[in-house]
Scaffold this active site. Structure first.
Site: not given
Ligand code: PRP
Ligand code: URA
Length: 215
Positions: A110, A114, A206, A209
């Site tokens: 991703r 944006t 995340d 991560d």
């Protein structure tokens, strides 16, 4: 084990104590990548039971040490498709329970500006229509990645598709309802909302991560 809510008719939400217990450990910011990986795999393994409930089976004859009886085999070839990176951890737990499944890979990242997903890897079995396909991604945020992945899988020939995720945002569920109303999403929970960076609140950060220690 899972329930559907009026506001999210396309989703089955798990309210199982063990899943809630494990998910809370995953949310905790002090949980490091090693237990995080174990927990995501364990939760996926628990969810598989419900996700596969409607899988078609065929009857076979089996000879026990006592007599011959009717048994069952899964009717089609099951394919699990994790979205990299974070989907890999859930796929592992699914394969523990269903080692006969094939694995297709979709690499999607991703764009943090944006929030649009970019495809960087596609490796799928040729006959995706040979049985049920489970799309796997722990985070359903804007729904851009999941919607893109579902569109791609349908174009590749899938005719029996469902998705399994861990944390879903209402925004992502809504997008999936609009783009893919035929697809059922199995989620461990629905969180409150997205923040201005497209992160799920309260979420768990995340997922990729946290799973791989790249925070
Ligand atoms: C995360 C997650 C989903 C996506 C969800 O992946 O695993 O694929 O974001 O967001 P969306 O619903 O707004 O599309 P990410 O792009 O961070 O990649 P990673 O797993 O490699 O960290
Ligand atoms: N992707 C993640 O890994 N976490 C979020 O909260 C949103 C998207």
């Amino acid at each position: 084990m899972g329930t559907t809510r009026d506001e999210h008719p396309n989703a089955v939400i798990f309210e199982h104590p063990l899943i809630r217990h494990k998910l809370t450990w995953m949310r905790d910011e002090t949980t490091s990548y090693r237990p995080f990986r174990a927990l995501i795999s364990q939760i996926a393994g628990l969810m598989v039971y419900e996700v596969t409930r409607s899988f078609p089976v065929r009857e076979i004859e089996v000879k026990t040490p006592v007599e011959t009886t009717t048994g069952y085999r899964l009717a089609g070839r099951v394919t699990v498709v994790p979205v990299l990176r974070a989907g890999l951890g859930m796929a592992e737990g699914i394969l523990e329970v269903m080692p006969e499944a094939r694995v297709g890979h979709l690499g999607m990242a991703r764009n943090e500006e944006t929030l649009e997903p970019a495809l960087y890897l596609k490796k799928l079995p040729a006959d995706l229509n040979a049985g049920p396909v489970i799309l796997v991604d722990p985070m359903l945020a804007t729904g851009g990645s999941a919607s893109g992945a579902a569109t791609l899988l349908k174009a590749a020939g899938v005719n029996d598709l469902r998705m399994i995720c861990l944390v879903a945002a209402p925004e992502g569920l809504k997008r999936m309802q609009q783009d893919h109303p035929d697809l059922t999403i199995y989620a461990a929970c629905v969180d409150r909302q997205l923040d201005e960076r497209g992160y799920i609140c309260p979420g768990l950060g995340d997922a990729g991560d946290r799973m791989y220690g790249t925070v």
